[in-house]
Design a protein around this motif. Structure first.
Motif, short mmCIF file in Angstrom:
data_model
loop_
_atom_site.label_atom_id
_atom_site.label_comp_id
_atom_site.label_asym_id
_atom_site.label_seq_id
_atom_site.Cartn_x
_atom_site.Cartn_y
_atom_site.Cartn_z
N GLU A 159 21.78 -39.23 60.91
CA GLU A 159 20.78 -38.19 61.18
C GLU A 159 21.11 -36.93 60.38
O GLU A 159 20.22 -36.31 59.77
N THR A 160 22.37 -36.57 60.34
CA THR A 160 22.79 -35.40 59.56
C THR A 160 22.58 -35.63 58.07
O THR A 160 22.11 -34.74 57.35
N SER A 161 22.92 -36.83 57.60
CA SER A 161 22.75 -37.14 56.17
C SER A 161 21.29 -37.07 55.75
O SER A 161 20.96 -36.56 54.67
N ILE A 162 20.39 -37.58 56.59
CA ILE A 162 18.96 -37.53 56.26
C ILE A 162 18.48 -36.09 56.20
O ILE A 162 17.76 -35.70 55.26
N ALA A 163 18.88 -35.29 57.19
CA ALA A 163 18.45 -33.89 57.22
C ALA A 163 18.97 -33.13 56.00
O ALA A 163 18.23 -32.34 55.38
N GLN A 164 20.22 -33.37 55.62
CA GLN A 164 20.78 -32.70 54.45
C GLN A 164 20.09 -33.16 53.16
O GLN A 164 19.84 -32.36 52.26
N PHE A 165 19.78 -34.44 53.10
CA PHE A 165 19.11 -34.96 51.90
C PHE A 165 17.74 -34.32 51.71
O PHE A 165 17.37 -33.94 50.60
N ILE A 166 16.98 -34.19 52.79
CA ILE A 166 15.64 -33.60 52.69
C ILE A 166 15.71 -32.18 52.14
O ILE A 166 14.84 -31.75 51.37
N THR A 167 16.76 -31.45 52.50
CA THR A 167 16.89 -30.07 51.99
C THR A 167 17.18 -30.04 50.49
O THR A 167 16.93 -29.02 49.83
N THR A 168 17.70 -31.13 49.93
CA THR A 168 17.99 -31.16 48.49
C THR A 168 16.78 -31.58 47.67
O THR A 168 16.79 -31.44 46.44
N LEU A 169 15.75 -32.12 48.31
CA LEU A 169 14.53 -32.50 47.60
C LEU A 169 13.73 -31.28 47.21
O LEU A 169 13.73 -30.26 47.92
N MET A 170 13.01 -31.37 46.11
CA MET A 170 12.12 -30.29 45.71
C MET A 170 11.07 -30.08 46.79
O MET A 170 10.45 -31.05 47.26
N PRO A 171 10.84 -28.83 47.24
CA PRO A 171 9.84 -28.57 48.29
C PRO A 171 8.46 -29.10 47.88
O PRO A 171 8.09 -29.10 46.70
N LEU A 172 7.71 -29.55 48.86
CA LEU A 172 6.41 -30.16 48.59
C LEU A 172 5.47 -29.20 47.88
O LEU A 172 4.69 -29.62 47.01
N ASP A 173 5.52 -27.92 48.23
CA ASP A 173 4.59 -26.97 47.62
C ASP A 173 4.92 -26.65 46.16
O ASP A 173 4.20 -25.89 45.51
N ARG A 174 6.03 -27.22 45.64
CA ARG A 174 6.39 -27.01 44.24
C ARG A 174 6.21 -28.26 43.39
O ARG A 174 6.48 -28.24 42.19
N LEU A 175 5.74 -29.34 43.99
CA LEU A 175 5.65 -30.60 43.26
C LEU A 175 4.61 -30.55 42.13
O LEU A 175 4.72 -31.29 41.16
N ASP A 176 3.62 -29.69 42.26
CA ASP A 176 2.62 -29.60 41.21
C ASP A 176 3.15 -28.90 39.96
O ASP A 176 2.46 -28.84 38.94
N ALA B 45 5.79 -35.25 59.69
CA ALA B 45 6.28 -34.85 58.37
C ALA B 45 5.70 -35.76 57.29
O ALA B 45 5.40 -35.30 56.17
N CYS B 46 5.52 -37.05 57.60
CA CYS B 46 4.88 -37.96 56.65
C CYS B 46 3.44 -37.53 56.39
O CYS B 46 2.95 -37.62 55.25
N VAL B 47 2.76 -37.07 57.43
CA VAL B 47 1.38 -36.57 57.26
C VAL B 47 1.37 -35.34 56.36
O VAL B 47 0.48 -35.17 55.51
N THR B 48 2.35 -34.49 56.52
CA THR B 48 2.44 -33.30 55.67
C THR B 48 2.59 -33.68 54.20
O THR B 48 2.01 -33.05 53.32
N VAL B 49 3.37 -34.73 53.94
CA VAL B 49 3.51 -35.21 52.56
C VAL B 49 2.15 -35.67 52.03
O VAL B 49 1.79 -35.37 50.88
N VAL B 50 1.40 -36.38 52.84
CA VAL B 50 0.07 -36.86 52.42
C VAL B 50 -0.81 -35.70 51.99
O VAL B 50 -1.57 -35.79 51.02
N LYS B 51 -0.71 -34.58 52.68
CA LYS B 51 -1.57 -33.43 52.38
C LYS B 51 -1.25 -32.79 51.03
O LYS B 51 -2.01 -31.93 50.57
N HIS B 52 -0.15 -33.19 50.41
CA HIS B 52 0.19 -32.65 49.09
C HIS B 52 -0.10 -33.68 47.98
O HIS B 52 0.31 -33.48 46.84
N ILE B 53 -0.80 -34.76 48.33
CA ILE B 53 -1.18 -35.77 47.35
C ILE B 53 -2.58 -35.45 46.83
O ILE B 53 -3.53 -35.34 47.62
#
Length: 576
Positions: free
Chosen positions: A432-449, A494-502
């Motif tokens: 659970e900690t590893s997943i949470a830390q990994f998500i913080t290292t991903l580029m934020p969704l609002d910057r993917l464009d 959170a998966c739905v939030t990702v969809v909204k940036h597609i």
């Protein structure tokens, strides 16, 4: 027309560079008939411009092929009346304000607009679906015919090789979609290999698998009629390649492409078979080991296998990227298909994944390869180790696959009817900690464009897999533990939030794994809907489910397997 930049250099307006410079992200001077970049690379004949005022050679070739197909059918059937040929508009997305691409792919958004299974208003978008899920009817892509025109061969071509210009056109179509099917390959070298001797070319199995994907992503354009043709050639060449034992990395990549093709089309058994074969072959050839480990080869050591460690950056990069292609396929789809994964990752050095993290192609081209390959690459990441070379886009995709697989492994090991290992709670908390830390290292969704068009779908898949990993981890305990139930629901949202940036264009390039992940998220939200009583909260959950169903239905024409997942979600909703 050129503008003067502040530094005194001459720069071109956006979209005015030649196609070759745009594809390679190089500065172009805009000279015609050939720019200096292409002249210096001795590619002056390949320098062409797509300025909206005329058609490129690729577009003219595509139109010519369609005309020839229609003419052949007329000659074969005197009663056949050729319909008006309607080609896609390669400049439609540019006029609408979207960023332009250096590829003129038939997989662009404009190709599918009129074939959408939905009846959304023209201004609707994935972020604001306004249709009830009861009206979302997934529609699979039309089945391609087996008609193969003679234009695909001439007396100078081999059985496995199409004419040179046709091969280039197919690769041009495939190139921007290569990561969609998991392949990260140096397309410049692939294109260059078309003009060398057969011994130096890429294996026909890999080439025909790429041609197959070019036809598949062209649906419903006429080119898709030739899927069965190239599928047959790829399978025949794959069999020959396994018998001859040459160019094994190409054979493994071909197996992965075939697996992804079958899986994307909902042909599960065939897809699973080729995924298993690719993983087993990769392990047998030692792709999971780092390039400095000694290997014992089960064949004559004098045989010139190209899987032996290479000191050249590009070739070593392809070997590394080929392994991670197999790894993503093995780990992610083993979870979806509910089958054991093939690639081992134990403590024994021979059974441990020690392959270096994948890097961007620019690093391999310049020879900047990690000189200290890691030991136990994946196990170290899961345990919290950080590598300075593990933050490329492809490395993020691999990490998401690892977390997704590990979460499923832990959740399926829990059985309430049996005594559980005392270490299970600690392992779950650590993951659970590893997943949470990994998500913080991903580029934020609002910057993917702001990133390249080929990197965005990869990161969208990484975000989705990470949140779905949490769903997998919490779900076995959600029914009896309110805290786990809330964590599970939060991950689904959170998966739905990702969809909204597609964006609409992104749907053409999404990784097929994203469809089953949406299905997991939808099932979680339906479980929440069943447990709720307050009308206001129920409305919010329904809106979340509708957003997921909208995305699944929009993706269905591109990837039929998503239609299968959407149908299952709709069936469950109908039973509420």
């Amino acid at each position: 027309m050129a503008n003067k930049a502040q530094d005194g250099q001459t720069t071109l307006q956006r979209g005015k560079a030649c196609l070759r410079c745009r594809k390679r992200k190089m500065r172009c001077d805009g000279n015609k008939p050939a720019c200096q970049q292409c002249i210096r690379a001795k590619k002056g004949d390949a320098c062409e411009y797509d300025d909206g005022k005329g058609k490129t050679r690729t577009q003219l070739l595509r139109e010519n092929i369609v005309r020839l197909e229609q003419r052949i059918r007329e000659l074969e059937d005197p009663e056949y009346v050729s319909p008006a040929v309607v080609l896609y508009d390669p400049h439609a997305h540019s006029r609408s304000g979207s960023s332009s691409s250096s590829f003129s792919s038939p997989g662009d958004t404009s190709l599918y607009t009129s074939h959408s299974p939905l009846s959304f208003p023209s201004d609707s978008s994935p972020t604001s679906p306004n249709t009830s899920w009861t009206s979302l009817q997934p529609v699979t892509s039309p089945s391609p015919s087996t008609f193969v025109p003679e234009i695909f061969f001439d007396e100078h071509q081999t059985r496995f090789q199409p004419p040179l210009e046709l091969a280039r056109m197919l690769l041009d179509i495939f190139s921007p979609h290569r990561r969609q099917c998991g392949l990260d390959i140096h397309m410049g070298r692939v294109l260059d290999s078309l003009s060398v001797s057969p011994e130096e070319q890429r294996h026909p199995a890999l080439m025909n698998a790429m041609y197959l994907w070019a036809c598949f992503i062209s649906r419903p354009e006429p080119l898709s009629q030739h899927e069965e043709h190239y599928l047959g050639l790829a399978l025949d060449a794959l069999r020959d390649g396994l018998r001859d034992g040459e160019k094994i990395v190409d054979i493994i990549q071909c197996s992965c492409l075939l697996s992804m093709y079958f899986l994307a089309n909902g042909r599960i058994l065939e897809g699973s078979y080729h995924a298993t074969a690719a993983a087993a072959l990769a392990v047998q050839c030692g792709l999971h080991l780092n390039t400095h480990q000694e290997q014992s080869w089960p064949i004559d050591p004098q045989e010139p296998y190209d899987t032996k460690p290479s000191r050249t950056g590009v070739k070593e990069g392809e070997r590394i990227l080929a392994f991670w292609q197999v790894y993503n396929l093995d780990r992610c789809w083993s979870v979806i298909l509910r089958k054991p994964s093939i690639i081992p990752d134990g403590v024994d050095p021979r059974q441990s994944i020690n392959c270096p993290w994948p890097q961007d192609w620019a690093k391999y081209e310049t020879g900047h390869i990690n000189v200290s390959p890691p030991f136990q690459t994946i196990r170290g990441f899961i345990d919290g180790e950080v590598s300075h070379s593990s933050f490329s886009t492809q490395a993020m995709r691999v990490k998401a696959s690892a977390l997704f697989s590990k979460a499923d492994q832990l959740s399926t090991s829990w059985d309430p009817s049996m005594k559980q290992p005392t270490t299970l709670p600690e392992e779950i908390a650590a993951l659970e900690t590893s997943i949470a830390q990994f998500i913080t290292t991903l580029m934020p969704l609002d910057r993917l464009d702001t990133i390249s068009l080929e990197d965005k779908p990869t990161l969208l898949a990484a975000h989705t897999l990470a949140h779905t990993a949490s769903i997998q981890l919490y779900r076995p305990f959600a029914q009896d533990d309110p805290i786990m139930f809330e964590k599970c629901s939060r991950s689904a949202r959170a998966c739905v939030t990702v969809v909204k940036h597609i964006t609409e264009r992104d749907f053409n390039f999404l990784d097929p794994i994203i469809g089953p992940c949406w299905s997991y998220a939808a099932d979680t939200l339906i479980m929440e809907l069943e447990a709720q009583e307050a009308w206001t909260m129920e409305t919010d959950v329904r809106n979340q489910i509708t957003t997921l169903l909208y995305a699944m239905t929009t993706l269905s024409p591109h990837l039929p397997i998503v239609a299968i997942a959407a149908t299952k979600v709709q069936k469950r909703l109908s039973e509420l």
